[in-house]
Design an enzyme around this catalytic site. Structure first.
Site, mmCIF file in Angstrom:
data_model
loop_
_atom_site.group_PDB
_atom_site.id
_atom_site.type_symbol
_atom_site.label_atom_id
_atom_site.label_comp_id
_atom_site.label_asym_id
_atom_site.label_seq_id
_atom_site.Cartn_x
_atom_site.Cartn_y
_atom_site.Cartn_z
ATOM 1 N N GLU A 126 0.051 -1.161 -0.266
ATOM 2 C CA GLU A 126 0.149 -0.168 0.350
ATOM 3 C C GLU A 126 0.857 1.213 -0.358
ATOM 4 O O GLU A 126 0.637 2.242 -0.514
ATOM 5 C CB GLU A 126 -1.655 0.378 1.196
ATOM 6 C CG GLU A 126 -2.163 -0.486 0.830
ATOM 7 C CD GLU A 126 -1.726 -1.846 1.323
ATOM 8 O OE1 GLU A 126 -0.678 -2.779 1.600
ATOM 9 O OE2 GLU A 126 -2.434 -3.318 1.047
ATOM 10 N N HIS B 275 -12.472 -4.982 8.074
ATOM 11 C CA HIS B 275 -12.505 -5.183 6.490
ATOM 12 C C HIS B 275 -14.508 -4.161 6.691
ATOM 13 O O HIS B 275 -15.019 -4.123 6.257
ATOM 14 C CB HIS B 275 -13.531 -6.264 6.077
ATOM 15 C CG HIS B 275 -12.418 -7.731 5.448
ATOM 16 N ND1 HIS B 275 -11.720 -7.881 6.147
ATOM 17 C CD2 HIS B 275 -11.603 -7.621 4.027
ATOM 18 C CE1 HIS B 275 -10.398 -8.601 6.043
ATOM 19 N NE2 HIS B 275 -10.425 -8.581 4.381
#
Lengths: 355, 389
Positions: free
Chosen positions: A126, A196
């Site tokens: 990322e 999530h």
């Protein structure tokens, strides 16, 4: 200050509850609401949870942007990206697993249509993705970076906050990465658990130089995303993942933009303002309720609350109410009790009306 | 192809292997054999693991039982997931059983291990019972993390989970190794990650520190060829993950052969224990299932999966033991039946156990004594938070 934040109002039927609350006195309205919805008696469910805690209410069909097509949220995102790649030859889309269509199907078909040099996978990194995206943007190309889940954005936090947000300021406007847009699925989904389901908008709203945008439906998503892409500032576009399939509307096929940094009045009323941006509505109603999934301490509702009380202190009839997540990590099994659903909002509205 | 080393070496099977023997007398079975294993590729090492592994009948049956338990457990989880009794992100270990079981066979119970979100296999080998694993998946109070973690977060003594953020666990694993070194405990730390995580920046930060300070850390890269939906060729400039540590020596072993994994891990463990510093162990393996349960896996062909299934580690071990007369088909059938019973019983418990009580919603956020109040929902709602097990 972060701009263009439109918080999605989670409710079974926002029109129903708003008009009921605003129209009459509190006591009879409350009783009416209870009778209307037999399932409002809270019941601890210990087994399978299938349904979301709300029913999505689609917007009326927009007529000012040309022909429309039925799309859900991820399809409206694909449509926006398709429009961008078609009109802007410098636009590139990259991220983890975007080539085959992405884990939420937001980039389906784009690689086949525009080529593998414009829609490509990155390795699992990322920080690298965002750093790379900043470089692409600074050099003049339109960079649309995807972070697979907002929960994973933190390795890139340094790049976003220290590099992307400050580039224009520290170079005296010689350089900027305004061509960068970061997209990430955001918010609870019913079974996402700790990693999530997160809503990290407050971390980025705290950082001058960034714009944080969260749509409430497909029509808004496409317009706002296209605005983010064309905006000359680095933008983070959080997509409520619970709406990817649940929210279906008639969305214009052609490109259109919805202006950033402007509030939208969904429903007029006279007693309570729910999630309105700006002070005008609170002057009129005297009561404000702000709701978000992120934990209450330091959440973006705190910023709005503080600003509003500074500007309209004498207009307030009751303390500003925040209905937010608990100050805990996003739970696994406790999710239905954690999220600030319509019943908690109703409870807060009742307290404000009765204050 | 194999050499018979000795017959009738051991007296009696150890009591920990509960196998119902069939009618054939004990002395009919081969007790110990040395099997050839695939030679490991080496980086920065002159000598590597041996190219043969000695296996006794007991050890073989134990390894088989462990791998088969993981396999059957995964199948049960798939059923429960389809029935929506298990929610959350559930990542199967089907096909990779040899990695967890082989590593466990080589390390001590008091060595430390940490892994990523693909945690089911390691949870079992590190001592969490099938019942506690399944109950944690269904989010009930009898689960190993009291129902709060879900399918990705399971823990046990000397087993640090169960980590969702890819690559984050490797830094932790090196830190654990530092603690072992600092406390002169002679224990090692095994930090497991995948081919996707191999490209995370923090791994390289940690490789540097581990090599600089000679930390007793085995970095295990479970290379199952796909980082979710992206194949290694399309994600990594160098797919020789055992070489990615550069100045850290590395071994590449066959992750589909439990004996090869065991020997390679033993070698790696000895390397660390002798004070030589960290080592990377790449296990070439394959997951037969999708990245998560019920994933459609559109990024690889069904033909490829079927071809890889020829290499099933459980079938391989069973075949080896049958061919060399170390065990009979009835032995394996009995083990299968026992495992099935265990898994069914665990699943029944997992779906009938109650969920954690609502009082637990805010507990264990901080260490706090006396209990503190947690804000939430709206200013009038405050819940108690207690730090308790």
């Amino acid at each position: 200050m972060a701009a263009a934040t439109r918080f999605f109002v989670r409710g079974a039927s926002p029109r129903l509850s708003l008009s009921s609350v605003c129209a009459g006195t509190q006591g009879s309205v409350g009783a009416n609401l209870l009778k209307l919805s037999p399932s409002c008696v809270s019941r601890i469910k210990t087994h399978r949870r299938h349904a979301a805690h709300f029913t999505y209410q689609p917007d009326p069909v927009p007529t000012q942007y040309g022909p429309t097509q039925k799309m859900n949220l991820f399809q409206s995102v694909t449509s926006a990206l398709d429009n961008t790649l078609a009109s802007d030859p410098t636009a590139v889309i990259f991220g983890e697993d975007v080539a085959f269509g992405g884990v939420f199907r937001c980039t389906v078909g784009l690689r086949d249509k525009y080529g593998k040099d414009r829609v490509f996978n990155t390795p699992l990194c990322e920080q690298g993705i965002v750093g790379f995206g900043i470089g692409v943007a600074v050099a003049g190309a339109t960079a649309i970076a995807e972070i697979q889940f907002a929960d994973y954005i933190f390795p890139a936090f340094d790049q976003i906050v220290n590099e992307a947000a400050k580039y224009r300021y520290r170079s005296g406007n010689l350089f900027d990465c305004g061509n960068l847009t970061i997209r990430a699925p955001w918010g609870c989904v019913g079974h996402g658990s700790l990693y999530h389901s997160q809503s990290p908008e407050a971390f980025f709203a705290h950082c001058p130089g960034l714009k944080v945008v969260i749509p409430r439906g497909p029509v808004q998503a496409k317009g706002l995303l296209l605005s983010c892409i064309s905006d000359k500032n680095p933008c983070i576009f959080f997509e409520p993942k619970i709406l990817y399939r649940a929210a279906v509307e008639q969305v214009p096929v052609d490109a259109y933009t919805i202006p950033l940094s402007q509030a939208e009045v969904l429903q007029e009323g006279s007693d309570v303002t729910l999630l309105a941006w700006g002070t005008q509505s609170v002057v009129k109603t005297g009561r404000l309720l702000i709701s978000h999934e992120a934990p209450v301490t330091g959440g973006f509702a705190a910023e709005i609350s503080s600003t509003v009380q500074e500007e309209c202190f004498l207009n307030l009839e009751a303390p500003i109410s925040r209905v937010c997540g608990y100050d805990t990590p996003f739970p696994h099994i406790f999710e239905p009790f954690y999220i600030p659903d319509k019943w908690k909002c109703l409870e807060a509205i009742k307290k404000m009306i009765n204050y | 192809m194999f050499a018979l080393v000795a017959n009738r070496l051991c007296r009696i099977p150890s009591p920990s292997v509960a196998v119902r023997l069939d009618a054939r007398p004990f002395s009919d079975f081969t007790q110990q054999i040395s099997f050839d294993i695939k030679k490991c590729e080496l980086h920065g090492l002159v000598d590597g693991p041996p190219d043969s592994a000695v296996l006794t009948r007991d050890q073989g049956l134990r390894l088989f039982r462990q791998m088969q338990t993981i396999r059957f457990m995964q199948q049960k989880v798939q059923q429960l997931y389809t029935q929506k009794l298990v929610r959350g992100s559930c990542h199967h270990y089907t096909g990779q059983e040899a990695c967890a079981v082989g590593i466990e066979a080589a390390i001590d119970k008091t060595d430390h291990l940490i892994t990523s979100y693909r945690v089911n296999g390691y949870s079992f080998t590190r001592g969490v019972s099938v019942r506690e694993i399944l109950t944690e998946m269904t989010g009930r109070r009898g689960g190993v993390a009291k129902g709060r973690g879900g399918p990705m977060h399971m823990y046990a003594p000397y087993f640090y989970g169960g980590n969702a953020i890819v690559g984050a666990q490797v830094s932790l694993g090196a830190g654990i190794a530092l603690a072992c070194q600092y406390q002169s405990s002679d224990q090692i730390s095994v930090a497991v990650y995948g081919d996707g995580a191999a490209n995370q920046g923090q791994l390289f930060e940690v490789f540097n520190m581990a090599a600089l300070w000679k930390l007793p850390c085995v970095f295990v890269c479970e290379n199952n060829r796909y980082g979710k939906g992206t194949s290694v060729e399309r994600a990594s400039a160098c797919t020789d993950f055992y070489k990615r540590g550069d100045f850290i020596p590395g071994i590449r072993a066959d992750g589909m052969d439990v004996l090869c994994v065991r020997e390679a891990t033993k070698f790696a463990k000895d390397h660390c224990r002798s004070g030589k510093g960290p080592i990377i162990l790449e296990l070439q393996t394959y997951r037969f299932c999708g990245h998560f349960v019920n994933e459609t896996s559109s990024y690889r062909s069904q033909a490829e999966v079927e071809q890889q299934q020829q290499n099933d580690p459980i079938s391989r071990l069973r075949g080896q033991m049958l061919r060399t007369n170390m065990a009979s088909a009835e032995d394996f059938q009995n083990i299968d039946n026992e495992i099935l019973e265990e898994v069914e019983e665990a699943a029944e418990f997992a779906v009938s156990d109650p969920e954690p009580s609502l009082d637990d919603l805010c507990n264990c956020v901080y260490h706090n004594s006396p209990s503190l109040q947690v804000r939430g929902i709206h200013p009038w709602a405050k819940l108690q938070s207690v730090d308790k097990r």
